[in-house]
Design a protein around this motif. Structure first.
Motif, PDB file in Angstrom:
ATOM      1  N   ARG A 171       2.491   1.690  -3.416  1.00  0.00           N
ATOM      2  CA  ARG A 171       1.541   2.229  -4.402  1.00  0.00           C
ATOM      3  C   ARG A 171       1.379   3.735  -4.231  1.00  0.00           C
ATOM      4  O   ARG A 171       1.328   4.486  -5.215  1.00  0.00           O
ATOM      5  CB  ARG A 171       0.190   1.531  -4.258  1.00  0.00           C
ATOM      6  N   TYR A 172       1.311   4.160  -2.965  1.00  0.00           N
ATOM      7  CA  TYR A 172       1.202   5.599  -2.714  1.00  0.00           C
ATOM      8  C   TYR A 172       2.441   6.332  -3.226  1.00  0.00           C
ATOM      9  O   TYR A 172       2.337   7.358  -3.912  1.00  0.00           O
ATOM     10  CB  TYR A 172       1.024   5.852  -1.214  1.00  0.00           C
ATOM     11  N   LEU A 173       3.621   5.789  -2.907  1.00  0.00           N
ATOM     12  CA  LEU A 173       4.849   6.451  -3.326  1.00  0.00           C
ATOM     13  C   LEU A 173       4.988   6.497  -4.843  1.00  0.00           C
ATOM     14  O   LEU A 173       5.548   7.448  -5.395  1.00  0.00           O
ATOM     15  CB  LEU A 173       6.064   5.749  -2.702  1.00  0.00           C
ATOM     16  N   GLU A 182       0.833  -1.201   0.000  1.00  0.00           N
ATOM     17  CA  GLU A 182       0.000   0.000   0.000  1.00  0.00           C
ATOM     18  C   GLU A 182       0.870   1.254   0.000  1.00  0.00           C
ATOM     19  O   GLU A 182       0.606   2.210  -0.733  1.00  0.00           O
ATOM     20  CB  GLU A 182      -0.908  -0.008   1.225  1.00  0.00           C
ATOM     21  N   ARG A 183       1.930   1.226   0.808  1.00  0.00           N
ATOM     22  CA  ARG A 183       2.844   2.363   0.852  1.00  0.00           C
ATOM     23  C   ARG A 183       3.566   2.527  -0.485  1.00  0.00           C
ATOM     24  O   ARG A 183       3.727   3.647  -0.979  1.00  0.00           O
ATOM     25  CB  ARG A 183       3.866   2.158   1.979  1.00  0.00           C
ATOM     26  N   ASP A 234       2.767   7.148  -6.850  1.00  0.00           N
ATOM     27  CA  ASP A 234       1.966   8.275  -7.329  1.00  0.00           C
ATOM     28  C   ASP A 234       2.620   9.623  -7.081  1.00  0.00           C
ATOM     29  O   ASP A 234       2.326  10.602  -7.774  1.00  0.00           O
ATOM     30  CB  ASP A 234       0.586   8.275  -6.654  1.00  0.00           C
ATOM     31  N   VAL A 235       3.500   9.690  -6.067  1.00  0.00           N
ATOM     32  CA  VAL A 235       4.027  11.003  -5.668  1.00  0.00           C
ATOM     33  C   VAL A 235       5.514  11.185  -5.947  1.00  0.00           C
ATOM     34  O   VAL A 235       6.006  12.317  -5.927  1.00  0.00           O
ATOM     35  CB  VAL A 235       3.761  11.262  -4.161  1.00  0.00           C
TER      36      VAL A 235
END
Length: 371
Positions: A205-207, A202-203, A209-210
């Motif tokens: 996937r977030y990273l 999950e982390r 994006d950013v």
């Protein structure tokens, strides 16, 4: 309430636990604030700035400690300060007990109430008093790593961002938390090839994006760690288990896989480090070499940039300090679940599970002391 702020005496520690604006807020609330003379100088705050807002300047550490019901620090009390500990004193600072059994036993024996910045935890698992220093340390890790990659310091002689026609350095970051994100931003901004490893999909996937395109996200496991460090120039350790020892992700035998002159900066060193061969160092002597790999293990990295670090830290700590001063520690912790998680020990009892687990000591539920 009487609050004391001694001067930090750990090697090259120039931060201070309270800035004049914080002292002003406390005195305006009716509290007495005792600042050891010169405590703020390293961060750019002289004694007159504290006097101007109603704080009292005291001549020495013994007076600052002895005058206080609530003592504010930045770093854990070192051995020469242990004589100031007492049962009716509440300390609010970074402790990192799980990395130091001697420190833990000294504070337990004193009976003091110890509330640790690093374990204050919000319901969403954020660590609001650790975040600002993790941001500073993550960014500094890249600065320091880049410096020690220079041949002058025994490094590989590699420029982090490379130049046209020459590949940039490869930076491997263990952990995609606050330290890892800030390190990745800095390294990517300098043009390095960056790999971040983390257990949480999950982390990752977030990273994805950013983070910019020169940051690669990889799931953290033993195989992937070995594969990535074997071709890197700089490893940054940013793994955190709140209040507990960091896991050893890079073992002694793994160093043989790395390129000679590569650099390891282990930001987790104050929690024991995530590299087996790391041990704490100081800003005066920050590095040592093991099997041809440069190790940087400064445990108070933000102390090198005290103006920035002090302001960032006290922005976060002051609301909690006001709660403790206005309500007393028991009522403040009873009413604030995040602050309750900061209680590591009181009355000679360990009240934080991670510290108890680190040394196989008995754990006592902190709620029993504030009911």
């Amino acid at each position: 309430m009487r609050l004391g702020v001694p001067k930090e005496i750990k090697t090259n520690e120039n931060r201070v636990a309270l800035v004049p604006a914080g002292a002003e807020a406390l005195t305006a609330s009716g509290h007495q604030v005792f600042i050891e003379s010169g405590a703020g100088i390293g961060s750019g705050f002289d004694d007159d700035a504290y006097r101007a807002v109603g704080a009292e300047i005291v001549p020495d550490a013994a007076t600052a400690w002895g005058s206080a019901e609530l003592l504010l620090k930045v770093k854990e009390p070192i051995e020469k300060e242990w004589g100031f500990l007492r049962r009716d004193l509440t300390l609010f600072t970074y402790f990192h007990f799980a990395a130091d059994e001697k420190l833990t036993n000294a504070h337990l024996a004193s009976g003091a109430t110890c509330i640790a910045y690093e374990t204050v935890e919000l319901p969403n698992r954020d660590l609001p008093l650790l975040i600002p220093m993790s941001e500073v340390a993550g960014r500094m890790a890249v600065q320091e790593g880049a410096k020690y990659l220079e041949k002058l310091y025994g490094g590989r002689g590699v420029l982090l961002g490379g130049v046209p026609g020459v590949a940039p350095a490869k930076v491997v970051i263990l952990g995609g938390g606050i330290v890892g994100v800030n390190a990745a931003k800095m390294a990517a901004g300098l043009g390095a090839k960056v790999v971040v490893l983390d257990l949480s999909l999950e982390r990752l996937r977030y990273l994805s994006d950013v983070m910019p395109a020169n940051v690669q996200l990889v799931h953290s496991n033993r195989h992937n760690i070995l594969e990535q460090i074997s071709t890197c120039d700089l490893v940054i350790g940013g793994v955190l288990i709140p209040g507990a020892k960091a896991p050893k992700l890079v073992r002694r035998e793994d160093l043989a896989r790395m390129r000679p002159g590569a650099v390891i900066v282990d930001v987790a060193v104050d929690q024991g480090g995530c590299v087996e061969t790391i041990h704490p160092t100081t800003h005066e002597n920050p590095t040592y070499t093991v099997d041809g790999i440069i190790h940087y293990g400064v445990a108070n990295m933000p102390g090198a940039v005290p103006r920035t670090s002090t302001l960032a830290l006290t922005n976060a700590t002051l609301p909690y300090t006001l709660l403790l001063a206005n309500k007393g520690w028991k009522k403040a912790l009873r009413e604030n679940g995040a602050l309750l998680k900061g209680l590591n020990m009181t009355e000679g009892k360990l009240t934080y599970q991670g510290v108890s687990d680190a040394f196989g000591m008995e754990f006592t539920d902190p709620a029993t002391f504030v009911a």
